[in-house]
Every structure is written in structure tokens, then in C-alpha cells.
Design a protein around this motif. Structure first.
Motif, PDB file in Angstrom:
ATOM      1  N   GLU B 312       9.294  38.708 -51.173  1.00 18.00           N
ATOM      2  CA  GLU B 312       8.514  38.096 -52.023  1.00 18.00           C
ATOM      3  C   GLU B 312       8.717  36.763 -52.845  1.00 18.00           C
ATOM      4  OE1 GLU B 312       8.541  40.653 -55.559  1.00 18.00           O
ATOM      5  OE2 GLU B 312       6.501  39.889 -56.182  1.00 18.00           O
ATOM      6  N   CYS B 313      10.034  36.245 -52.590  1.00 17.87           N
ATOM      7  CA  CYS B 313      10.203  35.030 -53.024  1.00 17.87           C
ATOM      8  C   CYS B 313       9.887  34.111 -52.165  1.00 17.87           C
ATOM      9  CB  CYS B 313      11.738  34.864 -53.793  1.00 17.87           C
ATOM     10  SG  CYS B 313      12.273  33.190 -54.046  1.00 17.87           S
ATOM     11  N   ARG B 314       9.128  32.929 -52.434  1.00 18.81           N
ATOM     12  CA  ARG B 314       8.833  31.774 -51.455  1.00 18.81           C
ATOM     13  C   ARG B 314       9.336  30.551 -51.759  1.00 18.81           C
ATOM     14  NH1 ARG B 314       2.303  31.759 -51.000  1.00 18.81           N
ATOM     15  NH2 ARG B 314       2.757  30.725 -49.093  1.00 18.81           N
ATOM     16  N   ALA B 315      10.528  30.624 -52.532  1.00 14.74           N
ATOM     17  CA  ALA B 315      11.650  29.626 -52.961  1.00 14.74           C
ATOM     18  C   ALA B 315      11.743  28.298 -51.515  1.00 14.74           C
ATOM     19  CB  ALA B 315      12.613  29.727 -53.367  1.00 14.74           C
ATOM     20  N   GLY B 316      11.876  29.377 -50.639  1.00 13.29           N
ATOM     21  CA  GLY B 316      12.204  28.363 -49.481  1.00 13.29           C
ATOM     22  C   GLY B 316      10.942  27.596 -49.058  1.00 13.29           C
ATOM     23  N   GLU B 317       9.938  27.921 -49.046  1.00 11.62           N
ATOM     24  CA  GLU B 317       8.760  27.154 -48.775  1.00 11.62           C
ATOM     25  C   GLU B 317       8.654  26.049 -49.877  1.00 11.62           C
ATOM     26  OE1 GLU B 317       5.265  29.671 -47.473  1.00 11.62           O
ATOM     27  OE2 GLU B 317       6.906  31.007 -48.393  1.00 11.62           O
ATOM     28  N   VAL B 318       8.918  26.377 -51.205  1.00 14.85           N
ATOM     29  CA  VAL B 318       9.038  25.348 -52.220  1.00 14.85           C
ATOM     30  C   VAL B 318       9.990  24.153 -52.037  1.00 14.85           C
ATOM     31  CG1 VAL B 318       9.341  25.112 -54.799  1.00 14.85           C
ATOM     32  CG2 VAL B 318       8.228  26.962 -54.147  1.00 14.85           C
ATOM     33  N   GLN B 320      10.960  23.403 -49.163  1.00 11.13           N
ATOM     34  CA  GLN B 320      10.794  22.483 -48.037  1.00 11.13           C
ATOM     35  C   GLN B 320       9.630  21.610 -48.385  1.00 11.13           C
ATOM     36  OE1 GLN B 320      11.594  24.530 -44.032  1.00 11.13           O
ATOM     37  NE2 GLN B 320      11.661  26.208 -45.726  1.00 11.13           N
ATOM     38  N   GLY B 321       9.049  21.838 -49.532  1.00 15.51           N
ATOM     39  CA  GLY B 321       7.876  21.294 -49.809  1.00 15.51           C
ATOM     40  C   GLY B 321       6.410  21.711 -49.212  1.00 15.51           C
ATOM     41  N   LEU B 322       6.742  22.810 -48.849  1.00 12.54           N
ATOM     42  CA  LEU B 322       5.456  23.221 -48.094  1.00 12.54           C
ATOM     43  C   LEU B 322       4.305  24.026 -49.022  1.00 12.54           C
ATOM     44  CD1 LEU B 322       7.115  25.376 -45.094  1.00 12.54           C
ATOM     45  CD2 LEU B 322       6.170  22.975 -45.106  1.00 12.54           C
ATOM     46  N   ILE B 323       4.932  24.531 -50.260  1.00 14.20           N
ATOM     47  CA  ILE B 323       3.909  24.882 -51.158  1.00 14.20           C
ATOM     48  C   ILE B 323       4.346  24.394 -52.582  1.00 14.20           C
ATOM     49  CG2 ILE B 323       3.255  27.050 -49.932  1.00 14.20           C
ATOM     50  CD1 ILE B 323       5.346  28.512 -52.098  1.00 14.20           C
ATOM     51  N   LYS B 324       3.466  24.322 -53.651  1.00 19.61           N
ATOM     52  CA  LYS B 324       4.015  23.942 -54.848  1.00 19.61           C
ATOM     53  C   LYS B 324       4.072  25.437 -55.504  1.00 19.61           C
ATOM     54  CE  LYS B 324       2.138  19.666 -55.627  1.00 19.61           C
ATOM     55  NZ  LYS B 324       3.081  18.835 -54.796  1.00 19.61           N
ATOM     56  N   PRO B 325       5.222  25.384 -56.624  1.00 17.08           N
ATOM     57  CA  PRO B 325       5.508  26.594 -57.087  1.00 17.08           C
ATOM     58  C   PRO B 325       4.483  27.838 -57.365  1.00 17.08           C
ATOM     59  CG  PRO B 325       7.021  25.023 -58.027  1.00 17.08           C
ATOM     60  CD  PRO B 325       5.813  24.255 -57.301  1.00 17.08           C
ATOM     61  N   THR B 326       3.168  26.960 -58.128  1.00 19.00           N
ATOM     62  CA  THR B 326       2.269  27.849 -58.646  1.00 19.00           C
ATOM     63  C   THR B 326       1.250  28.415 -57.555  1.00 19.00           C
ATOM     64  OG1 THR B 326       0.944  25.648 -58.579  1.00 19.00           O
ATOM     65  CG2 THR B 326       1.738  26.478 -60.737  1.00 19.00           C
ATOM     66  N   GLU B 327       1.629  28.046 -56.301  1.00 16.37           N
ATOM     67  CA  GLU B 327       1.003  28.494 -55.121  1.00 16.37           C
ATOM     68  C   GLU B 327       1.619  30.017 -54.822  1.00 16.37           C
ATOM     69  OE1 GLU B 327      -0.162  25.969 -51.581  1.00 16.37           O
ATOM     70  OE2 GLU B 327       0.283  24.361 -53.228  1.00 16.37           O
ATOM     71  N   SER B 347      17.549  27.644 -62.252  1.00 19.01           N
ATOM     72  CA  SER B 347      18.427  26.522 -62.152  1.00 19.01           C
ATOM     73  C   SER B 347      17.662  25.657 -62.964  1.00 19.01           C
ATOM     74  CB  SER B 347      18.342  25.996 -60.777  1.00 19.01           C
ATOM     75  OG  SER B 347      19.012  24.485 -60.922  1.00 19.01           O
ATOM     76  N   SER B 348      18.347  24.712 -63.970  1.00 25.39           N
ATOM     77  CA  SER B 348      17.954  23.681 -64.830  1.00 25.39           C
ATOM     78  C   SER B 348      17.161  22.535 -63.667  1.00 25.39           C
ATOM     79  CB  SER B 348      18.873  23.047 -65.527  1.00 25.39           C
ATOM     80  OG  SER B 348      20.065  22.705 -64.679  1.00 25.39           O
ATOM     81  N   GLU B 349      17.596  22.503 -62.452  1.00 21.35           N
ATOM     82  CA  GLU B 349      16.864  21.455 -61.655  1.00 21.35           C
ATOM     83  C   GLU B 349      15.844  22.121 -60.506  1.00 21.35           C
ATOM     84  OE1 GLU B 349      20.296  19.656 -60.132  1.00 21.35           O
ATOM     85  OE2 GLU B 349      20.936  19.869 -61.857  1.00 21.35           O
ATOM     86  N   GLY B 350      15.733  23.447 -60.738  1.00 21.11           N
ATOM     87  CA  GLY B 350      14.656  24.000 -59.951  1.00 21.11           C
ATOM     88  C   GLY B 350      13.324  23.554 -60.164  1.00 21.11           C
ATOM     89  N   ALA B 351      12.613  23.598 -58.955  1.00 15.31           N
ATOM     90  CA  ALA B 351      11.011  23.098 -59.128  1.00 15.31           C
ATOM     91  C   ALA B 351      10.271  24.255 -59.902  1.00 15.31           C
ATOM     92  CB  ALA B 351      10.395  22.769 -57.795  1.00 15.31           C
ATOM     93  N   CYS B 352      10.477  25.513 -59.551  1.00 17.40           N
ATOM     94  CA  CYS B 352       9.918  26.441 -60.203  1.00 17.40           C
ATOM     95  C   CYS B 352       9.948  26.447 -61.719  1.00 17.40           C
ATOM     96  CB  CYS B 352      10.175  27.882 -59.729  1.00 17.40           C
ATOM     97  SG  CYS B 352       9.604  28.036 -57.735  1.00 17.40           S
ATOM     98  N   ALA B 353      11.555  26.459 -61.945  1.00 13.91           N
ATOM     99  CA  ALA B 353      11.691  26.292 -63.499  1.00 13.91           C
ATOM    100  C   ALA B 353      11.046  25.238 -64.197  1.00 13.91           C
ATOM    101  CB  ALA B 353      13.274  26.089 -63.646  1.00 13.91           C
TER     102      ALA B 353
END
Lengths: 105, 380
Positions: B312-318, B320-327, B347-353
Motif C-alpha cells: 500500500e505504501c508508495r514511498a518508493g515512487e515518491v 524516485q520522483g515518480l509521484i508526489k506524496p499527494t498522489e 522522518s523529519s526529512e521525508g517528502a511525505c512528512a
């Protein structure tokens, strides 16, 4: 943890091995390893990451970065209580670090 | 330009933005590699201030986020054992393993300690000779000199109760993996400033040449990032592809030679698995044979722990720049900082965060947006 914070070298302990100094990060002072910038002097600014000075930085840039990090709340994240932060994030009661944590300092 | 007044020099920011706008004659996609830069970009709305032809893609530069699930599970297993003091940086506490995190292990009685520096863990080992002290040694090139020094000191002091659970990663192979991915849209990189403070820029010209991409070494402040973008766009418009250092005040071409020497003494290059991305050849470091006795993976016999990541988690695509977190459908619904599916949310540096924290709530569905807002403002 990836944050590298600029700080001012307050004092240097030449007898420490590895070489250690006290660094001021906009009010918060912490010891850091100076072995990788071993010719640094008191009063100079360095970029510190996980307790290690990695490079020098000029004062103007260092102060600008510190201001930014403070605005972003990153200094609190870097130097604040990680357990409280984790508890807040989890919506749970804090599991506190025992007093022995200070042994590490 | 709703955020520009928050820049420490709004006039300079405006000039840089104007110049980027005047330079970019067609669409360009740039990747910032560093998670610290991602947060600065989202916090200051830089991606929204840029002319629409310039797109920023968030890269995999958050060490906490890319630490693989099986290594997290190894950490949880070691931290649960009696007689162990498990030391970690604070931002690993809430990174989810298969069924719990280090915060939970601590609550269940495990002796998990947060340290500021690996030398703090070393000191704990010195003071607790009857306990096994394990330090969770993750990070990019920026962190490696510190961890290398800790294990080097351990050997020098003759400490036999100290070890590292190593999951170090390196940026250049990640850039290569991103550029060789079939779906890659990246045309230029903002290279991570503090990684280059340590390593210098010697590894980058070959990448710039082979993939014909500009690589601009960039700092973290909003103006640094705008300057990095300006230089990358200028190169792209001119058909150039070379390494430029836009962070010269903290990055020398040869990096920090003393730090690099220490890394090379203690670590050797190895293949690494990246959470959400998979294996990338030669993308990490492990302890050399001479320091293998300090390798917690072998000392605690956890090398066989292998874990599947949740689909369910798409962090890998995030990452790699394939999707934005909100996608991601889980963003803000089943995945929040309180109930994270992946490390990019904690993570304090995570894109989703970053998207969550700065309320980029234009999520995939109105329901998701509503759920996030309710959680952020439970009283309202």
C-alpha cells in the motif's frame, strides 16, 4: 539527523582524543569532534553533523542558516527531547529516557 | 508570490525568480536529492513560486526513509534482546518496522537510547562493560565520517562490547539508478551540499557527462536553492551538462580529505537495498574485513531477517520522483505521522512528512483532504 548545523567554536580541548571542542548553536552548546577540521580556531564557525565538525563556514552564512533552522523548528528537532517528540507523533504517553541517559553526555 | 516575504532577502529571491523565469524557455524537471532541501522547498513554497516550466522532483535524499524494512526489523530484534543497549538517532524512533517501532520496543522494556552522536554510544559502551552497546549506523556520506570514527575509536580503546548495525548509502549510485530508470524525467540535479562537504565533487563529472545532466551542488537555505535552480536551468538552456558548485562556502572540490580517509579505512563499498526502491549496485558501505568484528548484523546473527514492504505504501515512487506524496491514496488517510506506513511520513526529512507538515493537502480525494484536516485540527 541529516541536518548539519553551523555553530561557533567556543573552546577547544587539545588534550582530548579525538580532538574535541565546545560549539555554540545559537544558544545551545554541545561538545563536538573537531578531528576532521583539526586546525580550526576558537571563534570560527563550523558545520556540525551528528557531533562532528565537517567544514568551516563564514560567520554571515552560519548566522543566516541558524536563523532559518530556528524558524523551521529544526533546532528543536535536532537538540530537543526525541522521546517527547516521538510520543507526540505517536499520540502516546512518553516513554522517558532514564537519568542514565546523561551518562552518554 | 505569497511566501516570498518570508525569505531572508526577499528582493534577492525575487531577482533570482525573475531570472529563472526569463531563462527558462521550455519545460525542465530538476531533482533535489537532499531531504533537507525538500523541506526548505515545501516550507517556503519554492516549487509554487517557480515559473511553471520549471518543475522540482523530490529525490531519495532522506537516510531514514531509505533504510530498508529488513534492517529496521533487524534493529528491533537486537534492541529487544536482554543485555543490549540499543542507540539510535531520535528520528529513527517512529520508523515503522513490520509490526512495531523502536519507540514501542522501549515501551516494552527494551533499553533503547537516543544519542546525539555515535561517540555518545561509544561512551556508553565504555561505561557499561557488561552490556552490549549497538549503534544504528545509518546515513549518507555526511554521517559516515562520524560512524567511522566511532568504530575506529572502539578498536583503539579495545572495546569489545560495541558494534554498529550499518546501513550506509551513497548518493552517486542513487543518481545513476534514477537516471537509468525507464520512467526517469529528471534533466538536472541539485546535488546535496553537505554530502559534498565531506566527499567533494570528484564523483560527479563522470555522471554529468554520461547522463548529460547538469549537477549543481546546492545548499539548504531558500536563496541557495533558488541559486542552484538558476544555474541548472541556465545550463539546460545552453545545452550544457557539467558540475557547478553553488555552495562554495561549505564545499571544496576535494571535500574533507581527513574524513574521506577515515571512511575508506573503516568502510568498503557494497550493494545496498533502498527502502521502497530496491537494490542499487555499489550504493552503500559496510565495515571492512578488519572491522567486521564490530558488525552487529553478524554479532547478533540477524543477517537472515528479510521482510517484504507493504504494497500500500508508495514511498518508493515518491523517493524516485515518480509521484508526489499527494498522489498516493494512503497519504493523509491510512498514512499519517501517527499511523505511518512508510518512513517518508515520519522522518523529519521525508517528502511525505513535508507535504503533511506544510499542509499540501491537495490530495488524491476530497475525503483524504478532509481526514487530514480533521486530524490536524481535531477541535474544529
Amino acid at each position: 539527523m541529516c541536518l548539519a548545523v553551523p555553530g561557533k567554536v567556543v573552546s577547544i580541548d587539545d588534550s582530548a582524543d579525538p580532538l574535541t571542542g565546545l560549539i555554540d548553536f545559537g544558544g545551545v552548546q554541545k561538545q563536538a569532534c573537531l578531528e576532521y577540521v583539526s586546525d580550526v580556531r576558537v571563534g570560527e564557525y563550523v558545520i556540525v553533523h551528528v557531533g562532528f565538525a565537517l567544514q568551516r563556514l563564514d560567520e554571515e552564512s552560519a548566522l543566516a542558516s541558524l536563523k532559518l533552522f530556528e524558524e523551521l523548528g529544526l533546532l528543536e528537532e535536532e537538540f530537543g527531547d526525541a522521546w517527547q517528540q516521538a510520543a507526540r507523533d505517536a499520540g502516546a504517553a512518553a516513554v522517558t529516557e532514564e537519568p542514565r541517559e546523561s551518562e552518554a553526555r | 508570490m505569497k511566501y516570498i516575504d518570508e525569505f531572508n532577502d526577499p528582493e534577492l529571491a525575487r531577482r533570482l525568480l525573475d531570472e529563472i523565469g526569463a531563462t527558462a524557455t521550455r519545460p525542465w524537471a530538476l531533482m533535489e536529492v537532499c531531504g533537507g532541501q525538500t523541506h526548505s522547498i515545501i516550507r517556503h513554497g519554492i516549487d509554487q513560486l517557480l515559473p511553471e516550466q520549471v518543475e522540482l522532483i523530490h529525490g531519495p535524499g532522506c537516510p531514514v526513509c531509505v533504510t530498508p524494512l529488513d534492517v529496521i526489523d533487524q534493529a528491533l530484534e537486537i534492541a529487544s534482546r536482554p543485555g543490549v543497549i540499543f542507540c539510535s538517532f531520535g528520528d529513527m524512533l517512529r520508523v515503522p518496522g513490520t509490526d512495531r517501532d523502536l519507540f514501542r520496543v522501549k515501551g516494552e522494556g527494551g533499553d533503547v537510547r537516543v544519542v546525539y552522536s555515535p561517540l555518545d554510544a561509544l561512551e556508553l559502551a565504555r561505561r557499561n562493560p557488561d552490556r552490549e552497546v549497538v549503534f544504528f549506523a545509518i546515513g549518507f556520506e555526511t554521517t559516515a565520517p562520524a560512524n567511522a570514527m566511532a568504530v575506529h575509536q572502539a578498536r583503539r580503546l579495545g572495546l569489545t562490547n560495541f558494534s554498529l548495525l550499518v546501513s550506509h548509502v551513497r548518493v552517486p549510485p542513487a543518481i545513476e539508478a534514477i537516471m537509468t530508470a525507464p520512467s526517469c524525467r529528471v534533466q538536472g540535479f541539485l546535488a546535496a551540499g553537505h554530502v559534498c562537504s565531506v566527499m567533494g565533487t570528484a564523483e560527479y563529472p563522470e555522471l554529468a557527462e554520461r547522463f548529460r545532466v547538469p549537477l549543481v551542488v546546492t545548499g539548504f537555505e531558500p536563496l541557495d536553492i533558488l541559486e542552484g535552480i538558476r544555474r541548472a536551468v541556465r545550463q539546460l538552456e545552453r545545452g550544457e551538462h557539467r558540475v557547478e558548485n553553488a555552495y562554495a562556502r561549505a564545499v571544496r572540490e576535494d571535500g574533507n580529505p581527513a574524513a574521506v580517509r577515515m571512511i575508506e579505512e573503516v568502510f568498503e563499498v557494497t550493494d545496498r537495498n533502498w527502502r521502497g526502491i530496491g537494490p542499487i549496485p555499489l550504493s552503500g558501505w559496510r565495515l571492512t574485513e578488519a572491522f567486521r568484528a564490530y558488525d552487529a548484523e553478524h554479532r547478533f546473527d540477524v543477517a537472515d531477517i528479510r521482510t517484504e514492504e507493504p504494497a500500500e505504501c508508495r514511498a518508493g515512487e515518491v523517493l524516485q520522483g515518480l509521484i508526489k506524496p499527494t498522489e498516493c491514496a494512503a497519504f493523509g488517510t491510512t498514512c499519517t505521522p501517527r499511523t505511518p506506513l512508510g518512513a517518508t511520513m515520519v522522518s523529519s526529512e521525508g517528502a511525505c512528512a513535508a507535504y503533511y507538515l506544510y499542509r499540501r493537502m491537495n490530495g488524491p480525494t476530497p475525503q483524504a483532504t478532509h481526514a487530514v484536516r480533521e486530524e490536524m485540527n481535531p477541535v474544529a
